[in-house]
Design a protein around this motif. Sequence first.
Motif, PDB file in Angstrom:
ATOM      1  N   GLU A  42      29.094  29.859  -2.258  1.00  0.00           N
ATOM      2  CA  GLU A  42      28.057  29.891  -1.231  1.00  0.00           C
ATOM      3  C   GLU A  42      28.209  28.757  -0.217  1.00  0.00           C
ATOM      4  OE1 GLU A  42      26.141  32.464  -1.333  1.00  0.00           O
ATOM      5  OE2 GLU A  42      26.879  33.119  -3.298  1.00  0.00           O
ATOM      6  N   PHE A  43      29.201  27.897  -0.422  1.00  0.00           N
ATOM      7  CA  PHE A  43      29.389  26.766   0.502  1.00  0.00           C
ATOM      8  C   PHE A  43      29.959  27.241   1.833  1.00  0.00           C
ATOM      9  CE2 PHE A  43      30.010  23.099  -2.806  1.00  0.00           C
ATOM     10  CZ  PHE A  43      28.728  23.347  -3.271  1.00  0.00           C
ATOM     11  N   SER A  44      29.578  26.576   2.902  1.00  0.00           N
ATOM     12  CA  SER A  44      30.224  26.798   4.201  1.00  0.00           C
ATOM     13  C   SER A  44      31.616  26.183   4.151  1.00  0.00           C
ATOM     14  CB  SER A  44      29.401  26.153   5.308  1.00  0.00           C
ATOM     15  OG  SER A  44      29.421  24.729   5.170  1.00  0.00           O
ATOM     16  N   TRP A  45      32.488  26.567   5.090  1.00  0.00           N
ATOM     17  CA  TRP A  45      33.853  26.043   5.043  1.00  0.00           C
ATOM     18  C   TRP A  45      33.880  24.537   5.249  1.00  0.00           C
ATOM     19  CZ3 TRP A  45      36.108  23.560   9.212  1.00  0.00           C
ATOM     20  CH2 TRP A  45      35.470  23.714  10.459  1.00  0.00           C
ATOM     21  N   ILE A  46      32.921  24.012   6.029  1.00  0.00           N
ATOM     22  CA  ILE A  46      32.867  22.549   6.236  1.00  0.00           C
ATOM     23  C   ILE A  46      32.504  21.851   4.921  1.00  0.00           C
ATOM     24  CG2 ILE A  46      31.667  20.679   7.419  1.00  0.00           C
ATOM     25  CD1 ILE A  46      31.346  22.512   9.823  1.00  0.00           C
ATOM     26  N   LYS A  47      31.482  22.392   4.234  1.00  0.00           N
ATOM     27  CA  LYS A  47      31.050  21.799   2.974  1.00  0.00           C
ATOM     28  C   LYS A  47      32.157  21.883   1.919  1.00  0.00           C
ATOM     29  CE  LYS A  47      27.075  21.793  -0.170  1.00  0.00           C
ATOM     30  NZ  LYS A  47      25.768  22.424  -0.483  1.00  0.00           N
ATOM     31  N   ARG A  48      32.925  22.965   1.937  1.00  0.00           N
ATOM     32  CA  ARG A  48      34.028  23.117   0.993  1.00  0.00           C
ATOM     33  C   ARG A  48      35.081  22.040   1.216  1.00  0.00           C
ATOM     34  NH1 ARG A  48      34.488  27.964  -1.705  1.00  0.00           N
ATOM     35  NH2 ARG A  48      36.754  27.738  -1.852  1.00  0.00           N
ATOM     36  N   ILE A  49      35.426  21.811   2.495  1.00  0.00           N
ATOM     37  CA  ILE A  49      36.440  20.792   2.816  1.00  0.00           C
ATOM     38  C   ILE A  49      35.978  19.413   2.368  1.00  0.00           C
ATOM     39  CG2 ILE A  49      37.602  19.594   4.703  1.00  0.00           C
ATOM     40  CD1 ILE A  49      37.669  22.296   6.189  1.00  0.00           C
ATOM     41  N   VAL A  50      34.713  19.099   2.665  1.00  0.00           N
ATOM     42  CA  VAL A  50      34.171  17.778   2.322  1.00  0.00           C
ATOM     43  C   VAL A  50      34.250  17.547   0.813  1.00  0.00           C
ATOM     44  CG1 VAL A  50      32.073  16.373   2.236  1.00  0.00           C
ATOM     45  CG2 VAL A  50      32.665  17.606   4.332  1.00  0.00           C
ATOM     46  N   HIS A  51      33.788  18.533   0.034  1.00  0.00           N
ATOM     47  CA  HIS A  51      33.761  18.349  -1.424  1.00  0.00           C
ATOM     48  C   HIS A  51      35.154  18.423  -2.035  1.00  0.00           C
ATOM     49  CE1 HIS A  51      29.513  17.939  -2.232  1.00  0.00           C
ATOM     50  NE2 HIS A  51      29.257  18.906  -1.367  1.00  0.00           N
ATOM     51  N   ARG A  52      36.057  19.159  -1.414  1.00  0.00           N
ATOM     52  CA  ARG A  52      37.448  19.157  -1.867  1.00  0.00           C
ATOM     53  C   ARG A  52      38.044  17.768  -1.716  1.00  0.00           C
ATOM     54  NH1 ARG A  52      39.990  23.334  -4.704  1.00  0.00           N
ATOM     55  NH2 ARG A  52      39.437  25.384  -3.871  1.00  0.00           N
ATOM     56  N   CYS A  53      37.785  17.157  -0.573  1.00  0.00           N
ATOM     57  CA  CYS A  53      38.333  15.815  -0.298  1.00  0.00           C
ATOM     58  C   CYS A  53      37.704  14.757  -1.205  1.00  0.00           C
ATOM     59  CB  CYS A  53      38.103  15.449   1.172  1.00  0.00           C
ATOM     60  SG  CYS A  53      39.031  16.477   2.340  1.00  0.00           S
ATOM     61  N   PHE A  89      32.459  19.036  -7.359  1.00  0.00           N
ATOM     62  CA  PHE A  89      32.396  20.445  -7.759  1.00  0.00           C
ATOM     63  C   PHE A  89      33.774  20.999  -8.151  1.00  0.00           C
ATOM     64  CE2 PHE A  89      28.712  19.800  -5.037  1.00  0.00           C
ATOM     65  CZ  PHE A  89      27.699  20.424  -5.736  1.00  0.00           C
ATOM     66  N   GLU A  90      34.636  20.129  -8.684  1.00  0.00           N
ATOM     67  CA  GLU A  90      35.999  20.536  -8.983  1.00  0.00           C
ATOM     68  C   GLU A  90      36.042  21.709  -9.971  1.00  0.00           C
ATOM     69  OE1 GLU A  90      39.707  20.641  -7.930  1.00  0.00           O
ATOM     70  OE2 GLU A  90      38.333  19.116  -7.158  1.00  0.00           O
ATOM     71  N   ARG A  91      35.183  21.645 -11.006  1.00  0.00           N
ATOM     72  CA  ARG A  91      35.184  22.718 -12.005  1.00  0.00           C
ATOM     73  C   ARG A  91      34.776  24.048 -11.378  1.00  0.00           C
ATOM     74  NH1 ARG A  91      31.337  24.967 -15.263  1.00  0.00           N
ATOM     75  NH2 ARG A  91      29.778  23.481 -14.545  1.00  0.00           N
ATOM     76  N   HIS A  92      33.830  24.002 -10.461  1.00  0.00           N
ATOM     77  CA  HIS A  92      33.375  25.226  -9.806  1.00  0.00           C
ATOM     78  C   HIS A  92      34.479  25.814  -8.921  1.00  0.00           C
ATOM     79  CE1 HIS A  92      29.189  24.865 -11.113  1.00  0.00           C
ATOM     80  NE2 HIS A  92      29.333  23.564 -10.928  1.00  0.00           N
ATOM     81  N   PHE A  93      35.205  24.951  -8.233  1.00  0.00           N
ATOM     82  CA  PHE A  93      36.325  25.434  -7.415  1.00  0.00           C
ATOM     83  C   PHE A  93      37.373  26.106  -8.303  1.00  0.00           C
ATOM     84  CE2 PHE A  93      34.961  22.170  -4.188  1.00  0.00           C
ATOM     85  CZ  PHE A  93      34.699  23.076  -3.175  1.00  0.00           C
ATOM     86  N   GLN A  94      37.619  25.531  -9.483  1.00  0.00           N
ATOM     87  CA  GLN A  94      38.614  26.085 -10.397  1.00  0.00           C
ATOM     88  C   GLN A  94      38.187  27.437 -10.952  1.00  0.00           C
ATOM     89  OE1 GLN A  94      39.057  23.004 -13.306  1.00  0.00           O
ATOM     90  NE2 GLN A  94      40.197  21.635 -11.951  1.00  0.00           N
ATOM     91  N   ASN A  95      36.862  27.654 -11.080  1.00  0.00           N
ATOM     92  CA  ASN A  95      36.356  28.897 -11.659  1.00  0.00           C
ATOM     93  C   ASN A  95      36.252  30.038 -10.653  1.00  0.00           C
ATOM     94  OD1 ASN A  95      36.122  27.807 -14.184  1.00  0.00           O
ATOM     95  ND2 ASN A  95      33.929  27.391 -14.044  1.00  0.00           N
ATOM     96  N   GLU A  96      36.458  29.739  -9.377  1.00  0.00           N
ATOM     97  CA  GLU A  96      36.297  30.772  -8.355  1.00  0.00           C
ATOM     98  C   GLU A  96      37.231  31.965  -8.588  1.00  0.00           C
ATOM     99  OE1 GLU A  96      36.697  29.138  -4.480  1.00  0.00           O
ATOM    100  OE2 GLU A  96      34.737  28.174  -4.504  1.00  0.00           O
ATOM    101  N   LYS A  97      38.487  31.697  -8.877  1.00  0.00           N
ATOM    102  CA  LYS A  97      39.450  32.777  -9.064  1.00  0.00           C
ATOM    103  C   LYS A  97      39.074  33.631 -10.274  1.00  0.00           C
ATOM    104  CE  LYS A  97      44.462  33.611  -9.384  1.00  0.00           C
ATOM    105  NZ  LYS A  97      44.472  34.404 -10.636  1.00  0.00           N
ATOM    106  N   ALA A  98      38.671  32.968 -11.360  1.00  0.00           N
ATOM    107  CA  ALA A  98      38.286  33.700 -12.561  1.00  0.00           C
ATOM    108  C   ALA A  98      37.063  34.582 -12.292  1.00  0.00           C
ATOM    109  CB  ALA A  98      37.990  32.726 -13.700  1.00  0.00           C
TER     110      ALA A  98
END
Length: 246
Positions: free
Chosen positions: A80-91, A95-104
Amino acid sequence: MTRLADPLVISCPHCHEPLRERQLASFSNFGSVTWSDGHVGMLTFCHTGSIAKCEECNRLFWREDAEELGRMVQKPVTLEFSWIKRIVHRCLGGFERHFQNEKAWLELPASWKRAIEVVPPEQKDLVAALDSGFADTPKRERYLRTQLWWASNDPDRGYTGERPLTPEQAIENMKRLLALYRELPEANRKTMVEGELLRELGRFEEAAEILEPLTEESPEAAIIRDEALRNNRLVCKVRVVEMTLW
């Protein structure tokens, strides 16, 4: 500490719709109360009984009859994150675990994502199940009748709700349950359960006699025997696990 794990997805044996079943990652019994009839009262966060109900087809089923389809990851909040929010939290590494679970999550079958949660049966469901022959083996009949025995004792524990059986039905249920336990091989007999059933049936001398050999090793059996000697038929507490505040 009690923590939930990713839910299990099972298939209803009747309609074959997928159902979500909550799972525990860890469990604590602090604050639990064990009663003389074997019921353990504690906070519950998921359905753990042998009988479950499918709200898709409104039918009961035995949990062991349900096919396990697999584990279901929780929907990642990062979707549900915007692309800006995704970039910020990636950097920032958030929310690393949530990013990892997206594909699953994205690869899960659509039917799993809309699956509803399995629920425990209501008391009226258990009564109807007993009358319909739902318990098709002695083991299953023992389990079902034990659930009705416990439910019949709930008002005496101080729980809200009505008794599922009339007094006459409750007595007949306990008599049948006692007979079922006495049909077990000697090595599998549940002497404390038999003693408690005898006590609640008002057969106090028999209850005290069968429980007496257990009292040195079991404080719970000693409590039940003492209540039998007092001619008390009501369910009682036999063990309390106190909660500790740190």
